[in-house]
Every structure is written in C-alpha cells, then in structure tokens.
Design a protein around this motif. Sequence first.
Motif, PDB file in Angstrom:
ATOM      1  N   ASP A   1     -60.375  55.205  42.019  1.00 41.77           N
ATOM      2  CA  ASP A   1     -59.998  55.111  40.540  1.00 41.77           C
ATOM      3  C   ASP A   1     -57.641  55.332  40.625  1.00 41.77           C
ATOM      4  N   SER A   2     -56.929  54.827  40.810  1.00 45.73           N
ATOM      5  CA  SER A   2     -55.024  54.643  41.026  1.00 45.73           C
ATOM      6  C   SER A   2     -54.831  55.822  40.179  1.00 45.73           C
ATOM      7  N   ASN A   3     -55.333  56.166  38.677  1.00 44.31           N
ATOM      8  CA  ASN A   3     -54.635  56.897  38.784  1.00 44.31           C
ATOM      9  C   ASN A   3     -55.335  58.511  38.354  1.00 44.31           C
ATOM     10  N   ASP A   4     -56.284  58.521  38.742  1.00 49.28           N
ATOM     11  CA  ASP A   4     -56.920  60.058  39.185  1.00 49.28           C
ATOM     12  C   ASP A   4     -55.628  60.422  40.135  1.00 49.28           C
ATOM     13  N   TYR A   5     -55.922  59.126  41.397  1.00 47.11           N
ATOM     14  CA  TYR A   5     -55.303  59.223  42.893  1.00 47.11           C
ATOM     15  C   TYR A   5     -53.777  59.746  42.711  1.00 47.11           C
ATOM     16  N   LEU A   6     -53.180  58.972  41.795  1.00 50.25           N
ATOM     17  CA  LEU A   6     -52.037  59.854  41.660  1.00 50.25           C
ATOM     18  C   LEU A   6     -52.204  61.683  41.268  1.00 50.25           C
ATOM     19  N   THR A   7     -52.625  61.467  39.797  1.00 42.23           N
ATOM     20  CA  THR A   7     -52.807  62.938  39.816  1.00 42.23           C
ATOM     21  C   THR A   7     -53.351  63.634  40.412  1.00 42.23           C
ATOM     22  N   ASP A   8     -54.560  63.365  41.267  1.00 37.91           N
ATOM     23  CA  ASP A   8     -54.565  64.436  41.714  1.00 37.91           C
ATOM     24  C   ASP A   8     -53.257  64.858  43.684  1.00 37.91           C
ATOM     25  N   ASN A   9     -53.118  63.307  43.565  1.00 41.14           N
ATOM     26  CA  ASN A   9     -51.832  64.002  44.820  1.00 41.14           C
ATOM     27  C   ASN A   9     -50.425  63.991  44.303  1.00 41.14           C
ATOM     28  N   LEU A  10     -49.831  63.630  43.758  1.00 45.91           N
ATOM     29  CA  LEU A  10     -48.552  63.085  42.788  1.00 45.91           C
ATOM     30  C   LEU A  10     -48.307  63.868  42.069  1.00 45.91           C
ATOM     31  N   GLY A  11     -49.255  64.400  40.811  1.00 45.54           N
ATOM     32  CA  GLY A  11     -49.472  65.682  39.864  1.00 45.54           C
ATOM     33  C   GLY A  11     -50.033  66.589  39.538  1.00 45.54           C
ATOM     34  N   MET A  12     -50.913  67.281  38.513  1.00 43.50           N
ATOM     35  CA  MET A  12     -51.398  68.380  38.501  1.00 43.50           C
ATOM     36  C   MET A  12     -52.417  68.767  39.349  1.00 43.50           C
ATOM     37  N   GLY A  13     -53.005  67.755  40.347  1.00 49.44           N
ATOM     38  CA  GLY A  13     -54.381  67.772  41.119  1.00 49.44           C
ATOM     39  C   GLY A  13     -55.403  67.638  40.286  1.00 49.44           C
ATOM     40  N   GLN A  14     -56.727  68.056  41.117  1.00 50.39           N
ATOM     41  CA  GLN A  14     -57.938  67.736  40.516  1.00 50.39           C
ATOM     42  C   GLN A  14     -58.108  68.342  39.849  1.00 50.39           C
ATOM     43  N   LYS A  15     -58.855  69.642  39.771  1.00 52.78           N
ATOM     44  CA  LYS A  15     -59.089  70.726  39.058  1.00 52.78           C
ATOM     45  C   LYS A  15     -58.858  70.558  37.621  1.00 52.78           C
ATOM     46  N   GLN A  16     -57.343  70.648  37.405  1.00 57.24           N
ATOM     47  CA  GLN A  16     -56.989  70.346  35.841  1.00 57.24           C
ATOM     48  C   GLN A  16     -57.059  68.688  35.580  1.00 57.24           C
ATOM     49  N   ARG A  17     -56.886  68.020  36.209  1.00 61.82           N
ATOM     50  CA  ARG A  17     -57.832  66.617  36.185  1.00 61.82           C
ATOM     51  C   ARG A  17     -59.131  66.399  35.454  1.00 61.82           C
ATOM     52  N   GLU A  18     -59.759  67.149  36.664  1.00 62.43           N
ATOM     53  CA  GLU A  18     -60.899  67.299  36.037  1.00 62.43           C
ATOM     54  C   GLU A  18     -61.558  67.951  34.909  1.00 62.43           C
ATOM     55  N   PHE A  19     -60.591  69.443  34.223  1.00 61.61           N
ATOM     56  CA  PHE A  19     -60.860  69.981  33.402  1.00 61.61           C
ATOM     57  C   PHE A  19     -60.919  68.798  31.808  1.00 61.61           C
ATOM     58  N   ILE A  20     -59.195  68.823  32.489  1.00 61.76           N
ATOM     59  CA  ILE A  20     -59.111  67.899  31.084  1.00 61.76           C
ATOM     60  C   ILE A  20     -59.933  66.195  31.097  1.00 61.76           C
ATOM     61  N   GLY A  21     -60.589  65.443  31.640  1.00 63.36           N
ATOM     62  CA  GLY A  21     -61.950  64.456  31.927  1.00 63.36           C
ATOM     63  C   GLY A  21     -62.654  65.217  31.175  1.00 63.36           C
ATOM     64  N   ASN A  22     -63.287  66.083  31.408  1.00 64.82           N
ATOM     65  CA  ASN A  22     -64.860  66.822  30.459  1.00 64.82           C
ATOM     66  C   ASN A  22     -64.089  67.246  29.081  1.00 64.82           C
ATOM     67  N   GLU A  23     -62.808  68.108  28.528  1.00 61.52           N
ATOM     68  CA  GLU A  23     -62.412  68.335  26.947  1.00 61.52           C
ATOM     69  C   GLU A  23     -62.925  66.534  27.293  1.00 61.52           C
ATOM     70  N   ILE A  24     -62.041  65.369  27.357  1.00 57.62           N
ATOM     71  CA  ILE A  24     -62.684  64.403  26.574  1.00 57.62           C
ATOM     72  C   ILE A  24     -63.594  63.403  26.406  1.00 57.62           C
ATOM     73  N   LEU A  25     -64.341  63.879  27.598  1.00 53.10           N
ATOM     74  CA  LEU A  25     -66.406  63.490  27.563  1.00 53.10           C
ATOM     75  C   LEU A  25     -66.986  64.297  25.880  1.00 53.10           C
ATOM     76  N   GLU A  26     -66.618  65.556  26.318  1.00 48.81           N
ATOM     77  CA  GLU A  26     -66.817  66.232  25.500  1.00 48.81           C
ATOM     78  C   GLU A  26     -66.650  66.656  23.638  1.00 48.81           C
ATOM     79  N   GLY A  27     -65.610  65.022  23.352  1.00 46.89           N
ATOM     80  CA  GLY A  27     -64.852  65.442  22.393  1.00 46.89           C
ATOM     81  C   GLY A  27     -63.755  66.396  21.870  1.00 46.89           C
ATOM     82  N   ARG A  28     -63.328  67.060  22.920  1.00 48.43           N
ATOM     83  CA  ARG A  28     -62.242  68.374  22.227  1.00 48.43           C
ATOM     84  C   ARG A  28     -61.368  67.866  22.401  1.00 48.43           C
ATOM     85  N   THR A  29     -60.657  66.683  22.477  1.00 46.96           N
ATOM     86  CA  THR A  29     -59.531  65.482  23.122  1.00 46.96           C
ATOM     87  C   THR A  29     -59.360  64.123  23.109  1.00 46.96           C
TER      88      THR A  29
END
Length: 252
Positions: free
Chosen positions: A22-50
């Motif tokens: 995923d190019s957006n994940d790649y940018l976020t993981d390597n040039l942005g907030m990092g994988q750990k925080q991105r995966e946290f946000i992804g789980n929040e989306i999947l669980e309907g909290r954001t």
Amino acid sequence: MALQNPPAIVFSDFDGTITLQDSNDYLTDNLGMGQKQREFIGNEILEGRTNFRDGFREEIESVKTPFNQCVETLLANIKLDPGFKEFFTYCQEQGIPIIVVSSGMKPIISALITKLIGPEAVEKIDILSNDVRLGGDDGANWELLYKDPESPFGHDKAKSIKEYLEKHGYADLDQDSEGLVSPKLFYAGDGVSDLSAAKETDLLFAKHGKDLIKYCVRENIPYTEFNDFADILNKLKKIMGGEPIKDFVENP
C-alpha cells in the motif's frame, strides 16, 4: 475507457490489491508517523471508533516530505501484483474495462501504473480516486484532497461505482434493453477503504489475510477469497465461460 455493452466490468482497489504494498501505508510508515501508530489508527477505523476519512487524513498529514520526493520513493519501492499484467491483457482482449476505485491519490496511482504496467495502461484504466493540491517547489507543500469530503470514507467508493454505471448507461440495462445485457460486475479489494464498495457488485474478491475479509465475515457480506490476480483471473475466466457466480461465493 468505456466500452459499448461490455460482458463484465472489473472495479478494483489499487494499493495492496493491484500493488503488493500500500503506497499510502509505505509513505506513513517510512516518512510519517510510523507503522505502529498507523496500525493503531487502522484498528480504530475497523472497530468503528473513528472513520476512514479522519484517520487517513491524520496518517497522510504526518508525511512532511515534498510530494515529488514521495512519488520517487514509491516508484523505487512499490511492486506490482505478479498476476496483474496477464489479468490486464485478458481483460483488454475480452473488452472488459478495469476501473481503479481508490482512496489513494491520482498522481501517485498514475505514476505507478505508468512504471509498473506501461504508459499505454494509463489510457486504458480509468482512475476514480482522491487527489492532491500541490504548492511550492517540487510540491514542498501538498495536501490530500478528498473526492467526497462529506463522506466518512473521504472517497465513497460505492457512490463512485454507481456514478460510473449511470454515466456510461449500464445502471438500467436488462435483458430487454434493445438486446443489451447488464455486464457482470466485480470488485477486488483488501482493506478498510473498501468497506463502502463491498456490497455494490455481483462478486467481491477479498484478499486473503486482510481486513476486508474480517468485515465481510462480521457483516455477512458474500465474497470470494484471492491471493493474487492469477486467482482472480482463473475465477473470472470460469465465470465468463458460463459457470454461475454463486458457485464462487464462500459465505453465501
């Protein structure tokens, strides 16, 4: 690229579906907030909290690298699904349009298609996606522009599919429409950005081991699993050869 009375239409997510990463994940993981925080946000989306719109914007806004450098980084690192070129060739031969329906950004998608598939593919694959506003030298100041900013998805993929079908006259076709028959509709995806499109076609291809399958199971949405586009091509050929779509559904 719209064809008169195509036998089928394939709508597909791009990042992590047509491409391996995923190019957006790649940018976020390597040039942005990092994988750990991105995966946290992804789980929040999947669980309907954001919602996807707000979570994805937070991820992309964490990337401060100039846009042109972002594109160069992606071109050097993102790979194509190994079965997609053969799938693309088959669809061209059969008159089956491929429509990219993406929550990514059009300039990035166009650049990756040009490099990974070929310059001619950009003319043959429609892209329905978000966009980018560029400012400064080399896009030093850039921002994500949502296609549907009022939608909790940012890009409402279900809406895009419906609008595409209506625009090209496919929405109202039936067996009595002057000999025209509605094309079979397919969608391929892998993640939370595909949730809005999951119910819009005759058969959903959901990628093995990814979040879209979790959602389909939870919401009882019919799907068929795939590992790569060689799997999709194999099933598509059988369906176009006359096998019923219902035989491929894994959770009817």
